[in-house]
Design a protein around this motif. Sequence first.
Motif, PDB file in Angstrom:
ATOM      1  N   PRO A   1       0.820  -1.224   0.000  1.00 43.14           N
ATOM      2  CA  PRO A   1       0.000   0.000   0.000  1.00 43.14           C
ATOM      3  C   PRO A   1       0.851   1.271   0.000  1.00 43.14           C
ATOM      4  CG  PRO A   1      -0.859  -1.574   1.593  1.00 43.14           C
ATOM      5  CD  PRO A   1       0.467  -2.103   1.138  1.00 43.14           C
ATOM      6  N   ARG A   2       1.982   1.251   0.717  1.00 41.44           N
ATOM      7  CA  ARG A   2       2.850   2.438   0.739  1.00 41.44           C
ATOM      8  C   ARG A   2       3.502   2.656  -0.621  1.00 41.44           C
ATOM      9  NH1 ARG A   2       4.384   0.421   5.701  1.00 41.44           N
ATOM     10  NH2 ARG A   2       6.464  -0.138   4.982  1.00 41.44           N
ATOM     11  N   PHE A   3       3.841   1.551  -1.299  1.00 41.58           N
ATOM     12  CA  PHE A   3       4.405   1.667  -2.644  1.00 41.58           C
ATOM     13  C   PHE A   3       3.388   2.335  -3.572  1.00 41.58           C
ATOM     14  CE2 PHE A   3       4.641  -0.166  -6.948  1.00 41.58           C
ATOM     15  CZ  PHE A   3       5.904   0.281  -7.329  1.00 41.58           C
ATOM     16  N   LEU A   4       2.122   1.917  -3.490  1.00 43.35           N
ATOM     17  CA  LEU A   4       1.082   2.482  -4.350  1.00 43.35           C
ATOM     18  C   LEU A   4       0.853   3.966  -4.060  1.00 43.35           C
ATOM     19  CD1 LEU A   4      -1.608  -0.377  -4.359  1.00 43.35           C
ATOM     20  CD2 LEU A   4       0.182   0.068  -6.057  1.00 43.35           C
ATOM     21  N   GLU A   5       1.152   4.384  -2.828  1.00 43.52           N
ATOM     22  CA  GLU A   5       0.975   5.789  -2.463  1.00 43.52           C
ATOM     23  C   GLU A   5       2.223   6.626  -2.762  1.00 43.52           C
ATOM     24  OE1 GLU A   5      -0.021   5.727   1.650  1.00 43.52           O
ATOM     25  OE2 GLU A   5      -2.023   4.876   1.324  1.00 43.52           O
ATOM     26  N   SER A   6       3.314   5.960  -3.112  1.00 44.92           N
ATOM     27  CA  SER A   6       4.576   6.674  -3.328  1.00 44.92           C
ATOM     28  C   SER A   6       4.488   7.582  -4.548  1.00 44.92           C
ATOM     29  CB  SER A   6       5.730   5.686  -3.504  1.00 44.92           C
ATOM     30  OG  SER A   6       5.614   4.991  -4.735  1.00 44.92           O
ATOM     31  N   GLU A   7       5.239   8.664  -4.515  1.00 44.95           N
ATOM     32  CA  GLU A   7       5.237   9.601  -5.634  1.00 44.95           C
ATOM     33  C   GLU A   7       5.767   8.946  -6.898  1.00 44.95           C
ATOM     34  OE1 GLU A   7       6.238  13.702  -5.416  1.00 44.95           O
ATOM     35  OE2 GLU A   7       6.246  13.685  -3.235  1.00 44.95           O
ATOM     36  N   PHE A   8       6.711   8.034  -6.733  1.00 45.07           N
ATOM     37  CA  PHE A   8       7.273   7.363  -7.915  1.00 45.07           C
ATOM     38  C   PHE A   8       6.191   6.589  -8.655  1.00 45.07           C
ATOM     39  CE2 PHE A   8       8.972   3.648 -10.033  1.00 45.07           C
ATOM     40  CZ  PHE A   8       9.866   4.239 -10.897  1.00 45.07           C
ATOM     41  N   TYR A   9       5.393   5.813  -7.912  1.00 41.44           N
ATOM     42  CA  TYR A   9       4.336   5.031  -8.553  1.00 41.44           C
ATOM     43  C   TYR A   9       3.277   5.953  -9.146  1.00 41.44           C
ATOM     44  CZ  TYR A   9       0.329   2.028  -9.305  1.00 41.44           C
ATOM     45  OH  TYR A   9      -0.737   1.403  -9.887  1.00 41.44           O
TER      46      TYR A   9
END
Length: 213
Positions: free
Chosen positions: A189-197
């Motif tokens: 979930p944090r990856f999906l919220e990351s600016e990169f993603y």
Amino acid sequence: MIMQSAMFLAVHHDCGPMDKSAGTGPKSEEKREKMKRTLLKDWKTRLSYFLQNSSSPGKPKTGKKSKQQTFIKPSPEEAQLWAEAFDELLASKYGLAAFRAFLKSEFCEENIEFWLACEDFKKTKSPQKLSSKARKIYTDFIEKEAPKEINLDFQTKTLIAQNIQEATSGCFTTAQKRVYSLMENNSYPRFLESEFYQDLCRKPQITAEPHAT
């Protein structure tokens, strides 16, 4: 070692969200935004380096066709599929590499490395190789103070220690499921919220050319 620059980051959250108690007010907000931009820029640089080097540990051989894996940046539509299920992300070569880079930035890449080691382990047919791989996974990830020790309870670790005495393809099934669940419920979930993603999912803005009058 790939992406040692991750150690630059002042991220001390043990695979948890960043500390937001750094103060309030315009100056603090500006400082956080500046740090966010710096982190994103460094994250992209390290991901690019990781994608270029993760599958080519040695120098490419000349005169022969290179077997080096290539990672093609996904379209926004392809990247958006990763949000539908964790398996969608892991099934994408670029997505998997991006997720590994993200975990490195959070200093918990051992989780995905263990999961990948287990996936490789399950495909092993030779009993001799199965036994040697089981011992390596145990010494790398399971035993106390292992170099890439993952977070498992004592009972699971004890069970694995017993199982690898007569290694089978199911030696690490319970541990792999727990690590998968940990990544799916926390890091994913944090990856999906990351600016990169989020940046990958953005469609490029089309700017209309001004018409001559």
